[in-house]
Each structure stands twice: as C-alpha cells, then as structure tokens.
Scaffold this active site. Structure first.
Site, short mmCIF file in Angstrom:
data_model
loop_
_atom_site.label_atom_id
_atom_site.label_comp_id
_atom_site.label_asym_id
_atom_site.label_seq_id
_atom_site.Cartn_x
_atom_site.Cartn_y
_atom_site.Cartn_z
N ASN A 274 0.78 -1.19 -0.08
CA ASN A 274 0.06 -0.15 0.08
C ASN A 274 0.83 1.21 -0.12
OD1 ASN A 274 0.98 0.40 2.58
ND2 ASN A 274 -0.97 0.18 3.77
N CYS B 29 2.65 2.65 2.14
CA CYS B 29 2.54 3.70 3.43
C CYS B 29 4.02 3.78 3.86
CB CYS B 29 1.56 2.86 4.48
SG CYS B 29 2.48 1.60 5.29
N SER C 3 10.23 -11.72 14.09
CA SER C 3 11.50 -10.69 14.58
C SER C 3 12.04 -11.37 15.84
CB SER C 3 11.04 -9.31 14.82
OG SER C 3 11.74 -8.64 15.70
N TYR D 266 5.00 -3.37 19.02
CA TYR D 266 5.46 -4.19 17.85
C TYR D 266 5.55 -5.48 18.11
CZ TYR D 266 8.56 -5.50 14.13
OH TYR D 266 9.55 -6.24 13.43
N LYS E 220 3.72 -9.17 16.68
CA LYS E 220 4.47 -10.15 15.72
C LYS E 220 4.22 -11.41 16.56
CE LYS E 220 6.54 -8.23 12.36
NZ LYS E 220 6.27 -8.48 11.07
N PHE F 189 17.18 -11.00 12.96
CA PHE F 189 17.96 -10.33 13.79
C PHE F 189 17.97 -8.89 13.22
CE2 PHE F 189 18.80 -13.08 17.52
CZ PHE F 189 17.76 -14.10 17.26
N ASN G 53 17.26 3.45 14.18
CA ASN G 53 18.40 2.34 14.10
C ASN G 53 19.57 2.81 13.79
OD1 ASN G 53 15.80 0.74 12.61
ND2 ASN G 53 16.41 0.00 14.45
N GLY H 148 14.52 0.85 27.33
CA GLY H 148 14.04 -0.44 26.66
C GLY H 148 14.99 -1.37 25.87
P1 NAD Z 1 9.40 -1.52 5.41
O1 NAD Z 1 8.58 -0.72 6.31
O2 NAD Z 1 10.84 -1.07 4.75
O3 NAD Z 1 8.59 -2.34 4.36
C1 NAD Z 1 7.20 -2.72 4.69
C2 NAD Z 1 6.44 -2.64 3.51
O4 NAD Z 1 5.13 -2.91 3.90
C3 NAD Z 1 6.38 -1.15 3.12
O5 NAD Z 1 6.73 -1.01 1.72
C4 NAD Z 1 4.90 -0.70 3.67
O6 NAD Z 1 4.43 0.14 2.49
C5 NAD Z 1 4.46 -2.03 3.53
N1 NAD Z 1 2.98 -2.17 4.10
C6 NAD Z 1 2.92 -1.74 5.37
N2 NAD Z 1 1.45 -1.95 5.78
C7 NAD Z 1 1.05 -2.41 4.71
C8 NAD Z 1 -0.33 -3.00 4.45
N3 NAD Z 1 -1.28 -2.91 5.62
N4 NAD Z 1 -0.81 -3.42 3.23
C9 NAD Z 1 0.29 -3.63 2.49
N5 NAD Z 1 1.41 -3.01 2.54
C10 NAD Z 1 1.72 -2.49 3.71
O7 NAD Z 1 10.08 -2.80 6.48
P2 NAD Z 1 11.25 -3.85 6.29
O8 NAD Z 1 12.34 -3.52 6.96
O9 NAD Z 1 11.37 -4.22 4.84
O10 NAD Z 1 10.55 -5.06 7.21
C11 NAD Z 1 9.73 -6.23 6.44
C12 NAD Z 1 8.96 -6.88 7.60
O11 NAD Z 1 10.12 -7.60 8.33
C13 NAD Z 1 8.28 -6.28 8.47
O12 NAD Z 1 7.19 -7.02 8.74
C14 NAD Z 1 9.03 -5.87 9.79
O13 NAD Z 1 8.32 -5.86 10.87
C15 NAD Z 1 9.72 -7.21 9.60
N6 NAD Z 1 11.21 -7.12 10.43
C16 NAD Z 1 12.08 -6.12 9.98
C17 NAD Z 1 13.21 -5.87 10.67
C18 NAD Z 1 14.16 -4.78 10.30
O14 NAD Z 1 14.94 -4.39 11.08
N7 NAD Z 1 13.82 -3.93 9.16
C19 NAD Z 1 13.52 -6.80 11.69
C20 NAD Z 1 12.77 -7.82 12.05
C21 NAD Z 1 11.47 -7.79 11.24
N1 UDP Z 2 22.18 2.57 19.14
C1 UDP Z 2 23.08 3.62 19.18
N2 UDP Z 2 22.91 4.79 18.73
C2 UDP Z 2 21.80 4.99 17.71
C3 UDP Z 2 20.89 3.68 17.37
C4 UDP Z 2 21.19 2.66 18.32
O1 UDP Z 2 24.00 3.29 20.15
O2 UDP Z 2 21.53 6.19 17.27
C5 UDP Z 2 22.66 1.21 19.55
C6 UDP Z 2 21.54 0.63 20.61
O3 UDP Z 2 21.62 1.11 21.75
C7 UDP Z 2 21.73 -1.04 20.17
C8 UDP Z 2 22.13 -0.89 18.76
O4 UDP Z 2 22.82 0.47 18.54
O5 UDP Z 2 22.66 -1.18 21.31
C9 UDP Z 2 21.28 -1.58 18.02
O6 UDP Z 2 20.31 -0.70 17.90
P1 UDP Z 2 19.09 -0.50 16.80
O7 UDP Z 2 18.05 0.31 17.02
O8 UDP Z 2 19.88 -0.63 15.40
O9 UDP Z 2 18.44 -1.88 16.89
P2 UDP Z 2 17.65 -2.93 17.96
O10 UDP Z 2 17.70 -2.04 19.02
O11 UDP Z 2 16.32 -2.85 17.39
O12 UDP Z 2 18.24 -4.28 18.30
#
Ligand code: NAD
Ligand code: UDP
Length: 358
Positions: A31, A33, A123, A148, A152, A177, A198, A293
């Site tokens: 979508n 978003c 995740s 979040y 999941k 991860f 991040n 957190g």
């Molecule tokens: P992202 O936001 O870049 O991609 C998600 C996509 O889903 C986007 O293009 C968004 O437009 C689309 N979307 C959101 N809601 C929607 C809906 N209701 N209908 C259709 N499309 C929709 O995120 P990403 O990093 O590519 O993550 C992909 C998946 O992996 C997510 O489910 C996220 O929770 C999971 N995930 C991501 C990470 C990370 O660090 N990137 C880590 C663990 C899990």
């Molecule tokens: N972190 C940091 N500065 C930033 C963002 C993240 O020091 O601006 C640290 C954070 O405290 C963690 C690690 O980097 O120890 C990874 O954080 P991120 O948000 O990328 O991933 P997550 O916490 O979701 O694993």
C-alpha cells in the site's frame, strides 16, 4: 508465482530481486505507506524487467481475493507490516490492526484460494530478554516489551494454531535479527524518511554530513567495550534465507521456526570502527545514557537454519557496511538530481512509520 506482501519495502525489495534473479515470477502487494512507487524503476534497473505490482492493502480481503484469482500464486511471503518500536507504543491499535489483522486477513484469503504455503517476516523481538547467548528457537517467548513485538508474537500464534488445525499448511516463521546493508548494485537499500532510530541508518546520515554526531546509547553495559551488542545480518543473506525456507516448505508441511542471524555479535563501537575503516570517513560520537527498553546483547544461534535449510549468512560486517555506504552515496546522488522532494519530505511520500525505502 510468489506473492510478496510489502515487497516495495526495504527487505521486500531485496527479496524480489533475489527471487527474480532465480527466475521466479513475482507479484507485489504493497500500500506504499512506507515505500515509494519509484522503487519499481530501481528494480527494473537491476533485474532488467518489472515484477507485477498491485497497490493495495493486505487487510483488504477483496483485494486479496482479486489477486489470488488473477495470478497463479502458489506461495506467499508476508513482509507487509509496521516496524517502528517506539511508534508502536504510541499507536498500538494501528500496529495490531496491520501486523495482526493483516496477517489474519491474508491467511483467510489464502485458505479461501487454496494456497497454503506461507513465509512470515517475524523478529527476534519475540524472544524474552535472555541472559544466555546465543538465542535459539527454543528460547522463551511471551513477554515482548512493545506492541510491535506483541503483534509479531500474536501473529505467530495465529499461524501456529492454524497449522495445527489444518495439515495442508506449510508455514515458516523467520525470526530476523538486525538486517542492514543493501543490494550490491548500489541501486536498492533502506532510506529512512524521518529521523532514523536504528544504528546504521543514523550512522550513514552522520557520515554523509546530514547529522553532526552519532549518539552511542550506553557505554556501561556488561559487554567487552561497554556498548550494546547485536547480530547484524546482510539483507541479501536474509533474502537468501527466505528462498531456502520457501524451498523447504515446498516439500515439508507444518509450521517451522528459523532464526535468521549470523551467530556473531558486534558492539556499537565495533560497527563504528569497521565503518570508518571501510569508508575512510570519520564518525563523530556523542556518548549518551542507555536508551529506554534496550538490552545489553542479542545474537542468534543460526544452527537450526543451517542444518534444516542448508543456509548460512556468509557476508561479513565489512561487506554489509560497504554495500550500505555505496547505497547511501548513490541515493544521495540521485536525490540531488531527481529525487529531492523525497528527501525533503513531500507529504504524500513521507510517513510516520519511520523509513522510506526507494
Ligand atoms: P519496510 O517498512 O521497509 O517494508 C514494509 C512494507 O510493507 C512497506 O513497503 C509498506 O508500505 C508495506 N505495508 C505496510 N503496511 C501494509 C499494509 N497494510 N498493506 C500492504 N502493504 C503494507 O520494512 P522492512 O524493514 O522491509 O520490514 C519488512 C518486515 O520485516 C516487516 O514485517 C517488519 O516488521 C519485519 N522485520 C523487519 C526488521 C528490520 O529491522 N527491518 C527486523 C525484524 C522484522
Ligand atoms: N544505537 C546507538 N545509537 C543509535 C541507534 C542505536 O547507540 O543512534 C545502539 C542501540 O542502543 C543498540 C544498537 O545500537 O545497542 C542497535 O540498535 P538498533 O536500534 O539498530 O537495533 P535494535 O535495538 O532494535 O536491536
């Protein structure tokens, strides 16, 4: 044909490219978003052709029914979702609606269409905070610290019950991860729309001069250099893990859980030093208190995926950082030429979900 929900996002785009390079037919449902239509042009630049794309919402049953009627879909990779932890605390209903509600509607539509092969983007946040590393798939879940993580875990539980009740389902729950990096073409990667949360996107913006310094959240953890440790995995290794999972599902029913991580932990300071070495750019640091957190350390035991899927992440931290930096540079060049409105925040293209992948 494979349906990829959320296929225009950061992880989805890399997955689409990997599937297309293996000769698979792909249809994307997104979508937009948290992504942009211009992603399609970038996919074409790399893959040489466009995937089918439907702009629509995974929570919308009629759209899904139409998709399954129109395309010969035999498997789904469900990446569509919202992913910003802090935002989920402020807007829990939106997170449950998309991440849980979207998954329910998708599973109902799949069953209606007779499609029972599903790979789900889960995740590592579903795991309880655990003192013993590495984290394997038998470690306890049940108390994610944010809506979040809860959304999941609840979606995982829905799929577990569903697979137990009906043996036609083949489901993979892939617990990611910390995905970082970008496609080695430099054409596709992650671009945060707002202030990144991040580590890596923030670090890249500091290195490219958009922000003055990188905050290091906490230098008093019980870790060798006092900073937090995570398992960073190259997004292309992650994409390859999905393909292996899909192959496994095509010959095994039931529900399977696999960690997708490298098995290696890197501290914040290690990441910064490696980045400086790879890019030749110094990153100014500002040491700050711990972020609320955050846990001290988290890395995967990837042995189950290695044994059962024959998959292992093989790209090094240096490779992840090099690819991410090349993407950042190429994106900045493009942005300066044609995509400036995206960076400066045209309202229709920026979202509150935290990042925009193009
Ligand atoms: P992202 O936001 O870049 O991609 C998600 C996509 O889903 C986007 O293009 C968004 O437009 C689309 N979307 C959101 N809601 C929607 C809906 N209701 N209908 C259709 N499309 C929709 O995120 P990403 O990093 O590519 O993550 C992909 C998946 O992996 C997510 O489910 C996220 O929770 C999971 N995930 C991501 C990470 C990370 O660090 N990137 C880590 C663990 C899990
Ligand atoms: N972190 C940091 N500065 C930033 C963002 C993240 O020091 O601006 C640290 C954070 O405290 C963690 C690690 O980097 O120890 C990874 O954080 P991120 O948000 O990328 O991933 P997550 O916490 O979701 O694993």
């Amino acid at each position: 044909m494979i349906l990829i929900t959320g296929g225009m996002g950061y992880i989805g785009t890399h997955l689409v490219l990997e599937l297309m390079s293996g000769g698979e037919d792909v249809v994307i449902l997104d979508n937009l978003c948290n992504s942009s239509r211009s992603t399609l042009q970038r996919i074409v630049r790399v893959a040489g052709k466009a995937p089918a794309f439907i702009e629509g919402d995974v929570r919308h049953r009629k759209t899904l029914d139409h998709l399954f009627k129109r395309y010969p879909i035999d498997a789904v990779i469900h990446c569509a979702g919202l992913k910003a932890v802090g935002e989920s605390v402020r807007e829990p209903l939106r997170y449950y609606d998309t991440n849980l509600g979207g998954t329910l509607t998708l599973c109902q539509a799949m069953a209606g269409a007779g499609v029972f092969t599903l790979v789900f983007s889960s995740s590592a946040t579903v795991y309880d905070d655990c003192a013993i590393m590495p984290i394997n798939e038998r470690c306890r879940t049940g108390h994610p610290s944010s809506p979040y993580g809860q959304s999941k875990l609840m979606a995982e539980n829905v799929m577990k019950s569903m697979a137990e009740a009906d043996p036609r389902w083949s489901v993979a729950l892939l617990r990611y991860f910390n995905p970082i990096g970008a496609h080695d073409s430099g054409q596709v990667g992650e671009m945060p729309a707002l202030m990144p949360n991040n580590l890596l996107p923030y670090l890249l913006q500091v290195a490219s001069g958009q922000r003055p310094s990188l905050s290091v959240f906490g230098s008093d953890y019980q870790t060798p250099d006092g900073t937090g440790i995570r398992d960073y995995i190259h997004v292309m290794d992650l994409a390859e893990g999905h393909i292996k999972a899909l192959q496994a599902l095509r010959c095994a029913q039931g529900l399977h859980i696999w960690n997708l991580g490298t098995g290696l932990g890197h501290s914040v300071l290690e990441v910064v030093k490696a980045f400086e070495r790879v890019s030749g750019v110094a990153v100014p640091l500002a040491f700050k208190p711990r972020r609320a957190g955050d846990i001290a350390q988290c890395w995967a035991d990837p042995v189950k995926a290695s044994k059962e899927l024959g998959w292992r992440a093989h790209r090094s931290l240096d490779c992840m950082l090099d690819d991410a930096w090349r993407w950042q540079m190429s994106y900045r060049r493009d942005a300066a030429e044609v995509l400036l409105p995206v960076i400066t925040g045209t309202p229709s293209l920026t979202t509150s979900a935290g990042s925009l992948s193009i």
